[in-house]
Motif scaffolding. Structure first.
Motif, PDB file in Angstrom:
ATOM      1  N   LEU A 241      32.026 -23.031 -19.712  1.00  0.00           N
ATOM      2  CA  LEU A 241      32.672 -22.509 -18.513  1.00  0.00           C
ATOM      3  C   LEU A 241      32.908 -21.008 -18.603  1.00  0.00           C
ATOM      4  N   ILE A 242      33.234 -20.504 -19.783  1.00  0.00           N
ATOM      5  CA  ILE A 242      33.447 -19.058 -19.952  1.00  0.00           C
ATOM      6  C   ILE A 242      32.140 -18.303 -19.735  1.00  0.00           C
ATOM      7  N   ILE A 243      31.037 -18.824 -20.265  1.00  0.00           N
ATOM      8  CA  ILE A 243      29.729 -18.192 -20.040  1.00  0.00           C
ATOM      9  C   ILE A 243      29.399 -18.177 -18.551  1.00  0.00           C
ATOM     10  N   CYS A 244      29.659 -19.303 -17.887  1.00  0.00           N
ATOM     11  CA  CYS A 244      29.382 -19.380 -16.446  1.00  0.00           C
ATOM     12  C   CYS A 244      30.272 -18.435 -15.647  1.00  0.00           C
ATOM     13  N   ILE A 245      31.527 -18.337 -16.028  1.00  0.00           N
ATOM     14  CA  ILE A 245      32.443 -17.469 -15.286  1.00  0.00           C
ATOM     15  C   ILE A 245      32.078 -16.005 -15.502  1.00  0.00           C
ATOM     16  N   ILE A 246      31.641 -15.637 -16.679  1.00  0.00           N
ATOM     17  CA  ILE A 246      31.215 -14.250 -16.925  1.00  0.00           C
ATOM     18  C   ILE A 246      30.020 -13.912 -16.042  1.00  0.00           C
ATOM     19  N   TRP A 247      29.039 -14.812 -15.973  1.00  0.00           N
ATOM     20  CA  TRP A 247      27.874 -14.561 -15.128  1.00  0.00           C
ATOM     21  C   TRP A 247      28.283 -14.448 -13.659  1.00  0.00           C
ATOM     22  N   ARG A 248      29.118 -15.378 -13.202  1.00  0.00           N
ATOM     23  CA  ARG A 248      29.529 -15.374 -11.789  1.00  0.00           C
ATOM     24  C   ARG A 248      30.316 -14.117 -11.434  1.00  0.00           C
ATOM     25  N   VAL A 249      31.244 -13.718 -12.292  1.00  0.00           N
ATOM     26  CA  VAL A 249      32.065 -12.530 -12.009  1.00  0.00           C
ATOM     27  C   VAL A 249      31.199 -11.273 -12.004  1.00  0.00           C
ATOM     28  N   LEU A 250      30.310 -11.136 -12.989  1.00  0.00           N
ATOM     29  CA  LEU A 250      29.433  -9.964 -13.019  1.00  0.00           C
ATOM     30  C   LEU A 250      28.537  -9.920 -11.788  1.00  0.00           C
ATOM     31  N   ARG A 251      28.001 -11.063 -11.408  1.00  0.00           N
ATOM     32  CA  ARG A 251      27.120 -11.110 -10.240  1.00  0.00           C
ATOM     33  C   ARG A 251      27.882 -10.761  -8.955  1.00  0.00           C
ATOM     34  N   GLU A 252      29.094 -11.281  -8.814  1.00  0.00           N
ATOM     35  CA  GLU A 252      29.885 -10.970  -7.623  1.00  0.00           C
ATOM     36  C   GLU A 252      30.320  -9.504  -7.609  1.00  0.00           C
ATOM     37  N   MET A 253      30.594  -8.941  -8.773  1.00  0.00           N
ATOM     38  CA  MET A 253      30.961  -7.528  -8.826  1.00  0.00           C
ATOM     39  C   MET A 253      29.791  -6.647  -8.398  1.00  0.00           C
ATOM     40  N   VAL A 254      28.590  -6.946  -8.897  1.00  0.00           N
ATOM     41  CA  VAL A 254      27.411  -6.176  -8.510  1.00  0.00           C
ATOM     42  C   VAL A 254      27.128  -6.354  -7.025  1.00  0.00           C
ATOM     43  N   GLN A 255      27.244  -7.575  -6.551  1.00  0.00           N
ATOM     44  CA  GLN A 255      27.013  -7.833  -5.134  1.00  0.00           C
ATOM     45  C   GLN A 255      28.061  -7.131  -4.271  1.00  0.00           C
ATOM     46  N   GLY A 256      29.309  -7.130  -4.714  1.00  0.00           N
ATOM     47  CA  GLY A 256      30.366  -6.452  -3.968  1.00  0.00           C
ATOM     48  C   GLY A 256      30.198  -4.950  -3.932  1.00  0.00           C
ATOM     49  N   MET A 257      29.669  -4.358  -5.017  1.00  0.00           N
ATOM     50  CA  MET A 257      29.463  -2.913  -5.051  1.00  0.00           C
ATOM     51  C   MET A 257      28.275  -2.479  -4.202  1.00  0.00           C
ATOM     52  N   ASN A 258      27.294  -3.362  -4.032  1.00  0.00           N
ATOM     53  CA  ASN A 258      26.084  -3.001  -3.297  1.00  0.00           C
ATOM     54  C   ASN A 258      26.093  -3.443  -1.845  1.00  0.00           C
ATOM     55  N   THR A 259      27.153  -4.103  -1.415  1.00  0.00           N
ATOM     56  CA  THR A 259      27.251  -4.600  -0.051  1.00  0.00           C
ATOM     57  C   THR A 259      28.470  -3.959   0.611  1.00  0.00           C
ATOM     58  N   PRO A 260      28.356  -3.591   1.881  1.00  0.00           N
ATOM     59  CA  PRO A 260      29.547  -3.077   2.574  1.00  0.00           C
ATOM     60  C   PRO A 260      30.672  -4.117   2.570  1.00  0.00           C
ATOM     61  N   PHE A 261      31.901  -3.626   2.564  1.00  0.00           N
ATOM     62  CA  PHE A 261      33.075  -4.489   2.422  1.00  0.00           C
ATOM     63  C   PHE A 261      33.119  -5.585   3.483  1.00  0.00           C
ATOM     64  N   GLY A 262      32.925  -5.228   4.731  1.00  0.00           N
ATOM     65  CA  GLY A 262      32.985  -6.207   5.816  1.00  0.00           C
ATOM     66  C   GLY A 262      31.873  -7.232   5.737  1.00  0.00           C
ATOM     67  N   ALA A 263      30.688  -6.791   5.347  1.00  0.00           N
ATOM     68  CA  ALA A 263      29.560  -7.719   5.243  1.00  0.00           C
ATOM     69  C   ALA A 263      29.745  -8.673   4.067  1.00  0.00           C
ATOM     70  N   TYR A 264      30.318  -8.164   2.977  1.00  0.00           N
ATOM     71  CA  TYR A 264      30.525  -9.021   1.801  1.00  0.00           C
ATOM     72  C   TYR A 264      31.518 -10.143   2.111  1.00  0.00           C
ATOM     73  N   PHE A 265      32.655  -9.804   2.710  1.00  0.00           N
ATOM     74  CA  PHE A 265      33.660 -10.816   3.003  1.00  0.00           C
ATOM     75  C   PHE A 265      33.364 -11.597   4.269  1.00  0.00           C
ATOM     76  N   GLY A 266      32.389 -11.164   5.039  1.00  0.00           N
ATOM     77  CA  GLY A 266      31.991 -11.905   6.227  1.00  0.00           C
ATOM     78  C   GLY A 266      31.008 -13.026   5.926  1.00  0.00           C
ATOM     79  N   ASP A 267      30.417 -13.006   4.741  1.00  0.00           N
ATOM     80  CA  ASP A 267      29.434 -14.019   4.361  1.00  0.00           C
ATOM     81  C   ASP A 267      30.141 -15.237   3.771  1.00  0.00           C
TER      82      ASP A 267
END
Length: 141
Positions: A42-68
């Motif tokens: 679970l820790i390995i999975c959570i690290i991957w998920r958090v890193l992926r969401e952080m990268v996605q959040g940085m590369n997507t506009p705020f409204g578009a990220y939370f609108g999906d």
């Protein structure tokens, strides 16, 4: 090749999460996997998920990220995994933490459908239809 690799890693990580919540945590029989192994997975999975969401959040506009809708499911799943890590997975009694595991199983299977729909057109139609229904029902909540 890189986007495909990320999608395939997402699928593998989601399969691991589904396996942990659906098969490794079984209150009716002796657990074949120790809780330490489950926590490491679970820790390995959570690290991957958090890193992926952080990268996605940085590369997507705020409204578009939370609108999906899929991002909301990702965030909810991250929170549920963190809450599941805080529970005693060896405890077989009915406790207040059972709802966490129940919702974790539900969200992990739904997230698996969201991951698989990238590979199967018929399933993609089903998932998109479910998301449209959920968006329309949101006005009643």
């Amino acid at each position: 090749p890189l986007p495909l690799a990320i999608i395939i890693i997402d699928l593998y990580v989601q399969l691991m999460i589904v396996c942990v919540f659906s098969f490794f945590i079984n209150p009716n029989s002796p657990n074949p996997v120790t809780s330490t192994t489950i926590n490491i997975i679970l820790i390995i999975c959570i690290i991957w998920r958090v890193l992926r969401e952080m990268v996605q959040g940085m590369n997507t506009p705020f409204g578009a990220y939370f609108g999906d809708v899929s991002n909301w499911f990702d965030i909810i799943q991250i929170v549920l995994i963190i809450l599941a890590l805080g529970t005693n997975l060896d405890d077989r009694s009915t406790s207040s933490s059972q709802w966490v595991l129940t919702f974790a199983v539900l969200f992990s299977w739904f997230e698996l459908l969201l991951e698989i729909h990238n590979f199967n057109y018929n399933l993609a139609l089903f998932v998109v239809s479910i998301i449209k229904i959920m968006k329309r029902l949101r006005t009643f909540v």
